[in-house]
Write an enzyme that holds these catalytic residues in place. Structure first.
Site, PDB file in Angstrom:
ATOM      1  N   MET A 310      -0.843  -5.497  -3.254  1.00 22.37           N
ATOM      2  CA  MET A 310      -0.671  -4.507  -4.314  1.00 22.37           C
ATOM      3  C   MET A 310      -0.670  -5.178  -5.687  1.00 22.37           C
ATOM      4  SD  MET A 310       2.334  -2.275  -2.478  1.00 22.37           S
ATOM      5  CE  MET A 310       2.733  -1.345  -3.960  1.00 22.37           C
ATOM      6  N   TYR A 312      -2.076  -7.929  -6.535  1.00 16.80           N
ATOM      7  CA  TYR A 312      -3.411  -8.403  -6.908  1.00 16.80           C
ATOM      8  C   TYR A 312      -4.282  -7.258  -7.387  1.00 16.80           C
ATOM      9  CZ  TYR A 312      -7.728 -10.996  -7.022  1.00 16.80           C
ATOM     10  OH  TYR A 312      -8.885 -11.582  -7.475  1.00 16.80           O
ATOM     11  N   GLN A 313      -4.232  -6.132  -6.689  1.00 14.13           N
ATOM     12  CA  GLN A 313      -5.014  -4.983  -7.110  1.00 14.13           C
ATOM     13  C   GLN A 313      -4.577  -4.483  -8.485  1.00 14.13           C
ATOM     14  OE1 GLN A 313      -7.685  -3.534  -6.148  1.00 14.13           O
ATOM     15  NE2 GLN A 313      -7.577  -1.737  -7.502  1.00 14.13           N
ATOM     16  N   GLU A 314      -3.292  -4.549  -8.758  1.00 11.41           N
ATOM     17  CA  GLU A 314      -2.775  -4.050 -10.027  1.00 11.41           C
ATOM     18  C   GLU A 314      -3.094  -4.970 -11.197  1.00 11.41           C
ATOM     19  OE1 GLU A 314      -1.954  -1.162 -10.408  1.00 11.41           O
ATOM     20  OE2 GLU A 314      -0.187  -0.473  -9.338  1.00 11.41           O
ATOM     21  N   SER A 315      -2.949  -6.286 -10.999  1.00 10.42           N
ATOM     22  CA  SER A 315      -3.019  -7.186 -12.159  1.00 10.42           C
ATOM     23  C   SER A 315      -3.780  -8.482 -11.921  1.00 10.42           C
ATOM     24  CB  SER A 315      -1.591  -7.555 -12.583  1.00 10.42           C
ATOM     25  OG  SER A 315      -0.980  -8.373 -11.579  1.00 10.42           O
TER      26      SER A 315
END
Length: 484
Positions: A310, A312-315
């Site tokens: 999560m 990694y996908q976010e930031s």
């Protein structure tokens, strides 16, 4: 004195009675293969150890074939006992042994040669055999273009049979077979330039391609083929009939589609450049924050690798990230969410990770009790991204369309409609970018799958050699340029 029995007086009577008993005992039917399985309470299945069939992670046994055959065993009301074969020849040899496994579930194609070794079930998955080459090297576009190249395939595979068939008209085509490798090894060897070409099925490439960003499909080696289970050869078809009935039901009730979506529905979301970038960040960025993800996972009961996916996908694991809408930090929290989760500084990576983990766990716990795993996790991811209110709207749209509001596969079809006026005007909470949420969940799942593979307990405990499991490595080299 006791009187002699009638059998002592008439030994012929005794022999006649014994003969009758033996005759009747010989007339008793042997139990069928299905009856033996049900009586013993165990279904013994032989398979392959690979990402597309069966493997073990820290949560236990998993894999497409495993999950499907586990459902079959549950359907029969028996225990599932899995054994893995060293190679395909070994698999069929075990299946043919007296007292051996009753079923082979290993992504098998019913080739003419194999049909002489076993009986095959109805199909459950279509795949396409593909020739794989290394990006940057000459790409063949036909079997003639494969001549003179180093080709290696699995020994005893249907791909080897296909190549031998081509050799009848193209004798200059040469290839080798190996029983000491699996598909992941073949892809790695192409990726590293140890061999020029290999053949794998499309589903196995999809499961593994992200680990090897330099592999490419050269061309499809023939038409799509069906994967099937196998039972020992012979006249007893009772177990095979039960398999076919189960697979038919699994197709009708959506079980097969859900498993296909789970294992293959999100495998191409990264692309070659995305795979390379993730591999690099996995090496360079994750080690800085891994201890925080692990600690947050222990406190919240959420798998730390899911929290990392999560993040990694976010930031892209960047604690200073800030969006145009004002969400900030490694887990991209809004100001209100951060305050509610006790986060005073959204740019502090530890606070952001703990706040995001706490918020996700709260969302997951608050979902309807009718939503079961693994769908519950995917729904929680969607709500984390779009909000529980819009997710509720999408579930209602799914129900109105006759779909299952508790299945992610069904609800994910409805989420994009929240951005279309003809649909969102019918909802309580209105417009939302639901398509982005589907993309968010798909990406997180893919990152999570990769993290699950590269952090298996065998890898962390240094017991790879003992376990015999095939663990793909992340290749962080930049993909080469394509050449035709």
């Amino acid at each position: 004195m006791l009187r002699p029995t009638v059998f002592r007086k008439h030994p012929l009577c005794w022999l006649l009675s014994l003969g009758i008993l033996l005759l009747f005992s010989g007339c008793v039917d042997e139990p069928s293969s299905l009856e033996r399985v049900q009586k013993e309470g165990v279904l013994r299945v032989v398979t392959r150890n690979s990402p597309a069939t069966y493997f073990q992670d820290r949560n236990g046994e998993t894999g497409f074939e495993y999950e499907l055959v586990k459902r079959f065993a549950d359907d029969l009301g028996v225990e599932l006992k899995i054994e893995t074969a060293d190679n395909l020849d070994d698999l069929f040899a075990r299946l043919d042994q007296p007292g051996g496994p009753e079923l082979a579930a290993a992504g098998l194609v019913a080739s003419p040669q194999r049909q002489q070794q076993a009986r095959f079930s109805a199909p459950y998955l279509e795949v396409t055999p593909q020739v794989i080459h290394r990006n940057g090297q000459r790409r063949p576009t036909s079997p003639e273009g494969m001549v003179g190249q180093r080709i290696l395939v699995l020994k005893g595979s249907s791909h080897a049979e296909m190549l031998r068939e081509v050799q009848t008209r193209l004798p200059e085509l040469k290839f080798e077979e190996s029983d000491t490798v699996e598909v992941v090894d073949l892809l790695r060897m192409v990726d590293e330039g140890q061999i020029d070409l290999t053949l794998v099925d499309s589903n196995e490439l999809a499961m593994n391609q992200v680990y090897f960003p330099n592999v490419r499909v050269a061309f499809d080696f023939g038409d799509a083929r069906s994967l099937r289970w196998a039972v020992p050869s012979g006249e007893d078809t009772s177990l095979l009939e039960a398999v076919d009935e189960f697979l038919g039901r699994a197709e009708k009730n959506g079980t097969l589609q859900r498993l296909k979506e789970r294992y293959y529905g999100h495998v191409d979301v990264l692309g070659y450049v995305g795979a390379y970038t993730f591999a690099r960040h996995l090496q360079q960025r994750l080690p800085r924050y891994e201890r925080h993800f692990r600690e947050a996972g222990r406190q919240t009961g959420i798998d730390w690798r899911l929290l990392a996916a999560m993040g990694y996908q976010e930031s892209l694991w960047q604690p200073e990230a800030t969006s145009k809408t004002g969400v900030r930090g490694l887990m991209m929290l809004t100001q209100d969410t951060a305050q509610a989760m006790g986060v005073s500084n959204r740019l502090d990576p530890r606070q952001s990770i703990f706040g995001g983990g706490k918020y996700f766990a709260m969302i997951k716990d608050g979902l309807s009790g009718d939503i079961e795993e693994p769908d519950r996790t995917w729904f929680a991811l969607a709500a984390y991204n779009i909000g529980i209110a819009h997710l509720s709207d999408a579930r209602k749209l799914a129900e109105a369309e006759g779909l299952n509001p508790n299945k992610w596969l069904d609800v994910s079809k409805m989420l994009p409609r929240l951005a279309q006026k003809q649909w969102y005007r019918k909802t309580r909470y209105g417009y939302a970018r639901g398509g982005e949420t589907v993309h968010f969940v798909r990406n997180v799942r893919r990152y999570y799958d990769i993290l699950t593979w590269v952090t298996q307990p065998q890898l962390e405990g240094g017991q790879i050699a003992e376990s015999g499991l095939h663990l793909p490595a992340i290749d962080k080299r930049k993909p080469a340029e394509e050449k035709n």
